[in-house]
Design a protein around this motif. Sequence first.
Motif, PDB file in Angstrom:
ATOM      1  N   ASN A   1       8.042 -29.615  24.184  1.00 48.84           N
ATOM      2  CA  ASN A   1       8.018 -28.164  24.406  1.00 48.84           C
ATOM      3  C   ASN A   1       9.430 -27.672  24.082  1.00 48.84           C
ATOM      4  OD1 ASN A   1       8.447 -25.594  25.443  1.00 48.84           O
ATOM      5  ND2 ASN A   1       6.922 -25.843  27.062  1.00 48.84           N
TER       6      ASN A   1
ATOM      7  N   GLN B   1       2.355 -20.781  22.043  1.00 51.33           N
ATOM      8  CA  GLN B   1       1.477 -21.343  23.089  1.00 51.33           C
ATOM      9  C   GLN B   1       1.832 -22.801  23.347  1.00 51.33           C
ATOM     10  OE1 GLN B   1      -2.652 -20.671  22.119  1.00 51.33           O
ATOM     11  NE2 GLN B   1      -2.243 -18.559  21.514  1.00 51.33           N
ATOM     12  N   ASN B   2       2.368 -23.465  22.328  1.00 50.69           N
ATOM     13  CA  ASN B   2       2.746 -24.873  22.482  1.00 50.69           C
ATOM     14  C   ASN B   2       4.240 -25.025  22.822  1.00 50.69           C
ATOM     15  OD1 ASN B   2       4.020 -24.265  20.104  1.00 50.69           O
ATOM     16  ND2 ASN B   2       2.818 -25.645  18.812  1.00 50.69           N
TER      17      ASN B   2
ATOM     18  N   LYS C   1      -3.547 -22.274  13.565  1.00 55.69           N
ATOM     19  CA  LYS C   1      -4.723 -21.628  14.157  1.00 55.69           C
ATOM     20  C   LYS C   1      -4.323 -20.322  14.867  1.00 55.69           C
ATOM     21  CE  LYS C   1      -8.667 -22.686  17.012  1.00 55.69           C
ATOM     22  NZ  LYS C   1      -8.712 -23.068  18.411  1.00 55.69           N
ATOM     23  N   ALA C   2      -3.251 -20.397  15.676  1.00 53.95           N
ATOM     24  CA  ALA C   2      -2.813 -19.200  16.416  1.00 53.95           C
ATOM     25  C   ALA C   2      -2.430 -18.070  15.447  1.00 53.95           C
ATOM     26  CB  ALA C   2      -1.645 -19.544  17.331  1.00 53.95           C
TER      27      ALA C   2
ATOM     28  N   GLU D   1       8.665 -26.730  16.202  1.00 52.50           N
ATOM     29  CA  GLU D   1       7.397 -27.154  16.787  1.00 52.50           C
ATOM     30  C   GLU D   1       7.596 -28.405  17.644  1.00 52.50           C
ATOM     31  OE1 GLU D   1       4.816 -25.372  16.594  1.00 52.50           O
ATOM     32  OE2 GLU D   1       4.131 -24.930  14.573  1.00 52.50           O
TER      33      GLU D   1
ATOM     34  N   THR E   1       2.416 -26.886  12.909  1.00 55.08           N
ATOM     35  CA  THR E   1       1.379 -27.708  13.552  1.00 55.08           C
ATOM     36  C   THR E   1       0.031 -27.001  13.387  1.00 55.08           C
ATOM     37  OG1 THR E   1       1.615 -26.592  15.663  1.00 55.08           O
ATOM     38  CG2 THR E   1       2.944 -28.574  15.337  1.00 55.08           C
ATOM     39  N   GLN E   2      -1.026 -27.786  13.553  1.00 51.23           N
ATOM     40  CA  GLN E   2      -2.375 -27.235  13.423  1.00 51.23           C
ATOM     41  C   GLN E   2      -2.592 -26.113  14.452  1.00 51.23           C
ATOM     42  OE1 GLN E   2      -3.752 -28.243  10.671  1.00 51.23           O
ATOM     43  NE2 GLN E   2      -5.306 -26.675  11.099  1.00 51.23           N
ATOM     44  N   SER E   3      -2.023 -26.269  15.660  1.00 56.48           N
ATOM     45  CA  SER E   3      -2.243 -25.249  16.694  1.00 56.48           C
ATOM     46  C   SER E   3      -1.545 -23.936  16.317  1.00 56.48           C
ATOM     47  CB  SER E   3      -1.809 -25.750  18.074  1.00 56.48           C
ATOM     48  OG  SER E   3      -0.438 -25.607  18.269  1.00 56.48           O
ATOM     49  N   THR E   4      -0.392 -24.016  15.667  1.00 61.31           N
ATOM     50  CA  THR E   4       0.299 -22.783  15.249  1.00 61.31           C
ATOM     51  C   THR E   4      -0.430 -22.142  14.071  1.00 61.31           C
ATOM     52  OG1 THR E   4       2.408 -23.562  16.087  1.00 61.31           O
ATOM     53  CG2 THR E   4       2.505 -21.896  14.354  1.00 61.31           C
TER      54      THR E   4
END
Length: 240
Positions: A219, A136-137, A164-165, A144, A159-162
Amino acid sequence: MRIIKCKDYNEVSEVAAKIVAAQITVKPNCVLGLPTGSTPVKMYKNLIKMYNRGEISFKEVITFNLDEYYPISRDNEQSYFYFMHDTFFNYIDINREKNVNILNGEADNVQEECRRYEEAISKAGGIDLQVLGIGQNGHIGFNEPADYLESNTHVTALTQSTIKANSRFFNDIEDVPKQALTTGIWTILKSKKIIILASGKAKAKAVKELLSGKITTQNPSTMLNVHNDVTLIVDEEALE
Ligand code: F6R
């Protein structure tokens, strides 16, 4: 970059499986780079069907997976080693002992493991067809978003977003490993051909940036814009 616009996830999976099958048909001993995650699951299912119908054989195919959590044991159901066998390798005629390569999430010396993996890809003649998903990121493999990207296979912090995903695959977000081993941007870009699969609304932002033609380390998928044989296989939702 070529774009194949698909109606939905099923079509993305069909098109991707056909491209992989075509690669195996023209070069039965080809080297495939493979991803894990949700997106390629149906592509793997389609390839298993083609194998069962006798349309393709993986007897001589060599595979290298993009990444693996670290640390994680191979018998942990969340390891990518487990995932690949459970989703794909156990159902086809690939030589699992000799021709399947997955980074060792239990390696004592990670630097040595990364060096060994990079060398193994070169010794196999390089990757003929790399299949990618997209985070998503915008991450590819576990490269990342960051100020600097690594060229070669390396250990990296998620990363925190990964985290979480990916926590959707674990009982608890705390169980998601905080690190991973991953092939690098140059490892991926050295592949002769690349296909990247994107499905669903959650990928729309990353895909839009990828298609902008601009390159940014924030990205990592945008790095694919410097390669001359990349095909994005994308569904309507991910293109919005
Ligand atoms: C996994 C990998 C990751 C995934 C990405 C998308 O081997 O390389 O870059 O492709 O996280 O994952 P899904 O398909 O689960 O959305």
